[in-house]
Design a protein around this motif. Structure first.
Motif, mmCIF file in Angstrom:
data_model
loop_
_atom_site.group_PDB
_atom_site.id
_atom_site.type_symbol
_atom_site.label_atom_id
_atom_site.label_comp_id
_atom_site.label_asym_id
_atom_site.label_seq_id
_atom_site.Cartn_x
_atom_site.Cartn_y
_atom_site.Cartn_z
ATOM 1 N N ASP A 1 30.731 36.015 51.297
ATOM 2 C CA ASP A 1 31.779 36.691 50.514
ATOM 3 C C ASP A 1 32.601 35.666 49.747
ATOM 4 O O ASP A 1 32.942 35.870 48.579
ATOM 5 C CB ASP A 1 32.697 37.520 51.423
ATOM 6 N N TYR A 2 32.889 34.546 50.390
ATOM 7 C CA TYR A 2 33.629 33.484 49.720
ATOM 8 C C TYR A 2 32.811 32.912 48.555
ATOM 9 O O TYR A 2 33.312 32.743 47.441
ATOM 10 C CB TYR A 2 33.980 32.373 50.722
ATOM 11 N N SER B 1 32.748 34.976 45.240
ATOM 12 C CA SER B 1 33.922 35.231 44.396
ATOM 13 C C SER B 1 34.914 34.090 44.290
ATOM 14 O O SER B 1 35.808 34.126 43.454
ATOM 15 C CB SER B 1 34.652 36.482 44.875
ATOM 16 N N LYS B 2 34.781 33.051 45.119
ATOM 17 C CA LYS B 2 35.812 32.003 45.104
ATOM 18 C C LYS B 2 35.247 30.590 44.938
ATOM 19 O O LYS B 2 36.007 29.669 44.642
ATOM 20 C CB LYS B 2 36.616 32.037 46.412
ATOM 21 N N HIS C 1 35.441 41.212 44.969
ATOM 22 C CA HIS C 1 36.840 41.043 45.369
ATOM 23 C C HIS C 1 37.155 41.904 46.594
ATOM 24 O O HIS C 1 37.873 41.472 47.489
ATOM 25 C CB HIS C 1 37.778 41.400 44.209
ATOM 26 N N ALA C 2 36.597 43.132 46.619
ATOM 27 C CA ALA C 2 36.820 44.013 47.770
ATOM 28 C C ALA C 2 36.191 43.400 49.020
ATOM 29 O O ALA C 2 36.777 43.434 50.100
ATOM 30 C CB ALA C 2 36.219 45.395 47.493
ATOM 31 N N ILE D 1 35.707 40.220 49.762
ATOM 32 C CA ILE D 1 36.450 39.077 50.325
ATOM 33 C C ILE D 1 37.779 39.534 50.912
ATOM 34 O O ILE D 1 38.266 38.949 51.884
ATOM 35 C CB ILE D 1 36.603 37.944 49.289
ATOM 36 N N SER D 2 38.355 40.626 50.373
ATOM 37 C CA SER D 2 39.647 41.082 50.899
ATOM 38 C C SER D 2 39.505 41.658 52.311
ATOM 39 O O SER D 2 40.491 41.753 53.036
ATOM 40 C CB SER D 2 40.277 42.114 49.966
ATOM 41 N N ARG D 3 38.282 42.030 52.722
ATOM 42 C CA ARG D 3 38.076 42.502 54.097
ATOM 43 C C ARG D 3 38.577 41.477 55.105
ATOM 44 O O ARG D 3 39.044 41.821 56.181
ATOM 45 C CB ARG D 3 36.575 42.683 54.397
ATOM 46 N N TRP D 4 38.409 40.196 54.770
ATOM 47 C CA TRP D 4 38.726 39.123 55.715
ATOM 48 C C TRP D 4 40.232 38.878 55.805
ATOM 49 O O TRP D 4 40.691 38.216 56.728
ATOM 50 C CB TRP D 4 37.983 37.844 55.353
ATOM 51 N N ASP D 5 41.023 39.407 54.840
ATOM 52 C CA ASP D 5 42.474 39.261 54.909
ATOM 53 C C ASP D 5 43.051 40.118 56.029
ATOM 54 O O ASP D 5 44.085 39.795 56.600
ATOM 55 C CB ASP D 5 43.132 39.725 53.588
ATOM 56 N N LYS D 6 42.384 41.254 56.270
ATOM 57 C CA LYS D 6 42.957 42.252 57.187
ATOM 58 C C LYS D 6 42.704 41.892 58.649
ATOM 59 O O LYS D 6 43.425 42.309 59.524
ATOM 60 C CB LYS D 6 42.343 43.624 56.911
#
Lengths: 80, 151
Positions: free
Chosen positions: B111-112, B115-116, B139-140, B142-147
């Motif tokens: 995921d990283y 997008s990054k 983007h969606a 990678i945002s999974r890992w923020d939560k």
């Protein structure tokens, strides 16, 4: 004399990938200088998602550019 | 180990080498990404990196993966330059005592990378060339890992 690098769509737009710039003492001065030469490039460098790396570290906002600095403009990244 | 290469690689060889000699890890997960032909619309995929910076940035996320998941080791191999349809673009392998950490670390790293990581991707085809930027899904993803709470 700073070295300026463009990546991705920015280098296609500018028609160059790397050049030396003597006159810019800061990132904002460099942006103004590049925009004066090529307004389309100037707008693209200020566009959404474009990051700046100074000596291979991301900087936000303005920063002074030393005489041997390397400044890179990085459009949105995508690997894999 | 983090490798950028402008030469084709064999993901099977990388996986065999990564598995060799491990007697305690128990679980190895891997992912291989291939260049798609997009029904003839893409004849060549071209990947640009920023030498030095790209490896260093991937190294930072590899350290995050090591800190966050109970992984013993990881390997990332990424192509740069011109890549033909069907050729491997990216290979990620993770080693852990148990499978969940290996799967999750591999998923996190991909995921990283999508997008990054500092790569710029251009598709060449019969209708010309275009730069590819991350999709909304990337983007969606990678945002999974923020939560999720780091362990």
């Amino acid at each position: 004399m700073a070295r300026v690098l463009l990546f991705g769509r920015l280098s296609d737009l500018a028609g160059w990938r790397e050049r030396e710039v003597a006159e810019a003492g800061s990132i904002s001065a460099l942006r103004a200088l590049l925009a004066a030469e090529d307004p389309q490039l100037g707008a693209a460098l200020a566009g959404p998602g474009v990051q700046v790396a100074l000596d291979q570290a991301i900087v936000r906002g303005d920063a002074a550019i030393g005489p041997k600095a390397e400044v890179a403009f990085l459009p949105p990244m995508s690997g894999g | 180990m983090i490798t950028l290469t402008d030469q084709p690689f064999d993901p099977g060889d990388l996986l065999s080498a990564f598995c060799a000699g491990r007697i305690e890890v128990g679980a190895i997960a891997s992912f291989t990404g291939l260049a798609r032909a997009e029904a003839g619309a893409t004849t060549t995929l071209e990947l640009e990196a920023y030498p030095g910076f790209t490896e260093a940035e991937i190294g930072k996320i590899a350290e995050q993966a090591r800190a966050r998941f109970a992984v013993d080791d990881l390997m990332i191999c990424h192509r740069v330059g011109k890549i033909g349809p069907g050729e491997p673009v990216v290979f990620v392998a993770t080693a852990a005592r148990h499978r969940r950490a290996a799967f999750e670390a591999c998923d996190f790293l991909m995921d990283y990378l999508k997008s990054k990581a500092p790569f710029w991707k251009k598709e060449h085809g019969p209708d010309g060339a275009r730069w590819i930027e991350p999709r909304a899904e990337d983007h969606a993803d990678i945002s999974r890992w923020d939560k999720e709470t780091p362990r």
